[in-house]
Design a protein around this motif. Sequence first.
Motif, PDB file in Angstrom:
ATOM      1  N   GLN A   1      45.816  39.567  36.959  1.00  0.00           N
ATOM      2  CA  GLN A   1      45.178  39.615  38.268  1.00  0.00           C
ATOM      3  C   GLN A   1      45.396  41.005  38.860  1.00  0.00           C
ATOM      4  O   GLN A   1      46.534  41.399  39.114  1.00  0.00           O
ATOM      5  CB  GLN A   1      45.778  38.558  39.209  1.00  0.00           C
ATOM      6  CG  GLN A   1      45.787  37.137  38.661  1.00  0.00           C
ATOM      7  CD  GLN A   1      44.404  36.522  38.664  1.00  0.00           C
ATOM      8  OE1 GLN A   1      43.584  36.805  39.540  1.00  0.00           O
ATOM      9  NE2 GLN A   1      44.129  35.675  37.670  1.00  0.00           N
TER      10      GLN A   1
ATOM     11  N   SER B   1      41.176  38.680  35.889  1.00  0.00           N
ATOM     12  CA  SER B   1      40.478  38.995  37.128  1.00  0.00           C
ATOM     13  C   SER B   1      40.768  40.437  37.511  1.00  0.00           C
ATOM     14  O   SER B   1      41.930  40.823  37.656  1.00  0.00           O
ATOM     15  CB  SER B   1      40.924  38.052  38.248  1.00  0.00           C
ATOM     16  OG  SER B   1      40.326  38.415  39.479  1.00  0.00           O
TER      17      SER B   1
ATOM     18  N   ASP C   1      36.760  37.240  35.775  1.00  0.00           N
ATOM     19  CA  ASP C   1      36.258  37.346  37.133  1.00  0.00           C
ATOM     20  C   ASP C   1      36.352  38.790  37.576  1.00  0.00           C
ATOM     21  O   ASP C   1      37.394  39.437  37.468  1.00  0.00           O
ATOM     22  CB  ASP C   1      37.111  36.454  38.049  1.00  0.00           C
ATOM     23  CG  ASP C   1      36.595  36.464  39.498  1.00  0.00           C
ATOM     24  OD1 ASP C   1      35.515  37.012  39.740  1.00  0.00           O
ATOM     25  OD2 ASP C   1      37.321  35.926  40.357  1.00  0.00           O
TER      26      ASP C   1
END
Length: 293
Positions: free
Chosen positions: A246, A269, A291
Amino acid sequence: NLGTGTGSGDVAITAVVTTGAFSLTGDQASDITLNNVTASASLTISMGSGSLTASSLTTDGALSITKAIGSGETAVIQQITGAAVSITLGGGSGHFSAQIIDAGSFTFDASSQVNTNGTAADEAHNLGVFSASGATTITLGANTHLSATAMTVAKSGATINVGAGSSDITIATTFSSGGALTINGAGSGTIAVSTITTAGGFTFDGSSMSNGGEYFSSNTITTTSGDVVFNYGEGANAFIDVSSIQTVSAFTLTGASLGTGDIVFAALSATQGISFDVGSMSATVSAVAVDTD
């Protein structure tokens, strides 16, 4: 100062408190036992080969340990505290361990050591529960392991230089960095960090990694600023297994010369974009959830 020479003799010191500096130096081979040494200005240990045992070494200034640790010898310290901590292992194949390290800046240099590895847990240099507020650099020699329970670098970045040959890195819980965290891989060892959190990005350089196995693994990598980068340069092998990445910045994996590998990201992500270049790698690249929002 014990002077120069080729003799040997053990040293035992207990309960030292000084507002100045404490220094123990000499060329001799000596087993050293230090119990509760506190020196406000600085603390220096520079001796020949032999084991080192200490309960606590504490200073408001610089703390420096320079010592060869030979085969079958150890350096075992319960607690190290200093504004600038420097540990240099000058050759040999013995092992260093500390239960607690609390430092400003920190340097650990075992680059002169070779072939310290084995199968037992105590055959890795162990930094225990480690915290530093300043720049942190750790350099390993060939075939030399490193382990820690948890590592925190509060206000700066950190760099780990892995040794050639088979050199394993194991961080059992969290490696947290207030700046950039860089791991320079080498050889055929396994690098496993349970959780990585940084405020300055994360870079893994695997350009010198050898073939075979999952060489880098982590449960989670999170950056609150800075990119996440896996750089394999001219290297031919990439083996990665990360459950979650992330980042509010970008993710990049570069390996135009890759030929073999196995790359798995369960969740990825990256707000500012995701880029893969795996050359002609004949293996698996898997990212289950991606993402870029």
